[in-house]
Design a protein around this motif. Structure first.
Motif, short mmCIF file in Angstrom:
data_model
loop_
_atom_site.label_atom_id
_atom_site.label_comp_id
_atom_site.label_asym_id
_atom_site.label_seq_id
_atom_site.Cartn_x
_atom_site.Cartn_y
_atom_site.Cartn_z
N GLU A 34 18.54 37.02 63.03
CA GLU A 34 17.85 38.15 63.67
C GLU A 34 18.25 39.50 63.07
OE1 GLU A 34 21.74 37.68 65.69
OE2 GLU A 34 20.13 36.31 65.11
N ASN A 35 19.14 39.52 62.06
CA ASN A 35 19.60 40.78 61.47
C ASN A 35 18.60 41.22 60.39
OD1 ASN A 35 21.00 42.94 60.39
ND2 ASN A 35 22.98 41.91 60.42
N LYS A 38 19.41 43.71 57.40
CA LYS A 38 19.91 43.15 56.15
C LYS A 38 18.76 42.63 55.29
CE LYS A 38 24.63 41.70 57.24
NZ LYS A 38 25.51 40.57 57.58
N SER A 216 30.69 41.03 54.79
CA SER A 216 30.11 40.77 56.10
C SER A 216 30.06 39.27 56.34
CB SER A 216 28.70 41.36 56.16
OG SER A 216 28.11 41.15 57.41
N ASP A 240 25.28 49.93 59.22
CA ASP A 240 25.64 49.33 60.50
C ASP A 240 25.55 47.81 60.47
OD1 ASP A 240 26.08 51.83 61.54
OD2 ASP A 240 24.09 52.00 62.47
N TYR A 241 24.64 47.27 59.63
CA TYR A 241 24.42 45.83 59.66
C TYR A 241 25.63 45.03 59.18
CZ TYR A 241 23.12 46.33 54.65
OH TYR A 241 23.10 46.61 53.31
N THR A 244 27.21 43.58 62.40
CA THR A 244 26.35 43.01 63.44
C THR A 244 26.90 41.70 63.96
OG1 THR A 244 24.39 44.06 62.48
CG2 THR A 244 24.02 42.19 63.96
N GLU A 245 27.42 40.85 63.07
CA GLU A 245 27.94 39.54 63.49
C GLU A 245 29.39 39.59 63.95
OE1 GLU A 245 24.59 39.22 60.79
OE2 GLU A 245 26.61 39.92 60.30
#
Length: 449
Positions: A34-35, A38, A216, A240-241, A244-245
């Motif tokens: 869902e990112n 990216k 990441s 920011d991504y 995210t995880e």
């Protein structure tokens, strides 16, 4: 079961893959689940992803040996290449269905929209025409919650679980598993937030590193990776991504001239994972720009013969990682990327797992195509950007007239995929050099160098 999972070596022969039929979604847009920030960043680097699904056309029926496979992709494949694959190479090609990335969530949501109803009708028509649901599965470039929902509405099972797919592609999880199991890992520090990165860099600087890479938990083709100087600016700014995880790894950058290192290599191990066993079917070398951006692959790595211990070290660590992946619930194709470090001294070879890619990789399909069409041949795959003002047919005709177009059993160049740019003419492409053609012949044939 997982700890005792048998891992077999099929690098000298064609592996026995699934005999099942598949509805395969080439859902590159979901590569980061869902990112989508990216994914947008990836598109800026590699260009639009609509044509990516065409790469599966020549190989899908070799990976899934059922009689009636369906490939769902965002753009119709090249008719010129399809004729070449089927008529010149004698390959069996899957049926295909075109569906935009925007239609994918509509399908997952149900059949409320006209677009979703039309697509479900086409999918069910294919299943009905080709023998019904028996031994038919749904798979994708990745398996996410939306793909599971689509499969459920088709009353078909998914090849792998959404959790297994997601966990299998997580760089932090495989790192922690190998570290805790006592395998060698790259010196790393965990950054819980962007504000923690500067402290991580300083820690690695005290260990003798000049550079570090922020990694990441999810990434591909350089997205989710950032190389930084350990003595850079006090404030580190990242998209920011990256977080995210969750936390990011900050790893020391191993390079020649530091810590006794004389050379670094980037091999990959290609594998297939079923319910019962794992199979390693190729060892390839990544062609990387700055050791980050992927530009192609080749097999075998040119240095393997001069490093007799390396094969055993790669297989040993790959087997441990594949068994872990099996335990996460993943089933399917994948690749393990390694960093090989040569140091001064007699036993100066170290092997580190860099990441695991639980999906069909850019080395999966060329490896299997070469195994099928020219067994035992060396090969080089290149992703190239070019503009020569030629149509697809003109490119194939030029290779044909020069005697460089690949035919089964004979060395040559196999065009795998075209992506249009200027005036609808090819601007990006994948070319596979088969039979020792290598970098030099690819450069000469494609660019006149």
């Amino acid at each position: 079961m997982t700890s005792a999972l048998e891992i077999s070596d099929c690098t000298d022969r064609m592996p026995a893959f699934w005999g099942r039929q598949v509805v395969f979604f080439a859902n590159l847009y979901e590569i980061f689940y869902e990112n989508h920030a990216k994914t947008a960043a990836l598109a800026e680097v590699v260009g639009p992803s609509r044509s990516y699904g065409g790469r599966f056309i020549p190989a899908l029926n070799l990976l899934y040996r059922g009689a009636h496979n369906l490939l769902v992709l965002e753009e119709a494949p090249s008719a010129t290449l399809c004729r070449y694959f089927s008529e010149d190479l004698g390959l069996s090609l899957p049926e295909f269905l075109v569906m935009s990335a925007g239609d994918y969530p509509l399908l997952a949501a149900g059949e409320e929209s006209p677009a979703a109803r039309k697509l479900y009708a086409a999918l069910r028509d294919h299943v009905g025409r080709t023998g019904g649901p028996g031994n038919r599965w749904v798979d994708g470039f990745v398996t996410d919650a939306e793909l599971v929902q689509i499969a459920g509405r088709l009353n078909l099972p998914v090849t792998t679980t959404a959790e297994g797919s997601r966990r299998g592609n997580n760089k932090l999880l495989i790192f922690e598993h190998l570290r805790d199991a006592g395998w060698p890992v790259i010196p790393s520090v965990l950054a819980e937030s962007p504000a923690a990165i500067r402290g991580c860099l300083e820690t690695l600087g005290r260990q003798g590193f000049t550079y570090a890479v922020v990694k990441s938990q999810m990434g591909a083709s350089g997205i989710g990776l950032r190389k930084l100087s350990v003595e850079g600016d006090r404030e580190v700014t990242l998209p920011d991504y990256f977080f995210t995880e969750g936390p990011c790894l900050v790893q020391g950058w191993l390079q020649p001239g530091e810590r006794g290192i004389v050379e670094t290599r980037s091999p990959s191990v290609q594998f297939f994972l079923s319910e019962e066993a794992g199979t390693i079917f190729d060892i390839t070398e990544q062609l990387l720009s700055g050791r980050i951006l992927h530009e192609g692959n080749q097999s075998p790595p040119p240095y393997m013969a001069s490093m007799p211990r390396l094969r055993g070290l790669l297989f040993e660590q790959a087997s441990a990682a594949i068994r872990w992946l099996h335990g996460q619930g993943y089933r399917g194709f994948g690749g393990l990327d390694f960093l090989v470090v040569e140091r001064t001294g007699e036993d100066g070879v170290e092997v580190f797992v860099s990441e695991i890619n639980a999906r069909v990789t850019a080395a999966t399909y060329p490896s299997i195509l070469v195994r099928s069409l020219c067994p035992g041949a060396h090969w080089t795959l290149r992703n190239v950007s070019f503009y020569k003002g030629e149509s697809e047919s003109e490119i194939l005709n030029r290779l044909q007239k020069s005697g460089q177009l690949f035919k089964p059993g004979c060395p040559g160049i196999m065009p795998l995929n075209f992506s249009a740019s200027v005036g609808g003419l090819p601007g990006k492409a994948q070319f596979l050099g088969v039979g020792g053609t290598g970098e030099a012949l690819l450069e000469k044939a494609l660019f006149g160098g």
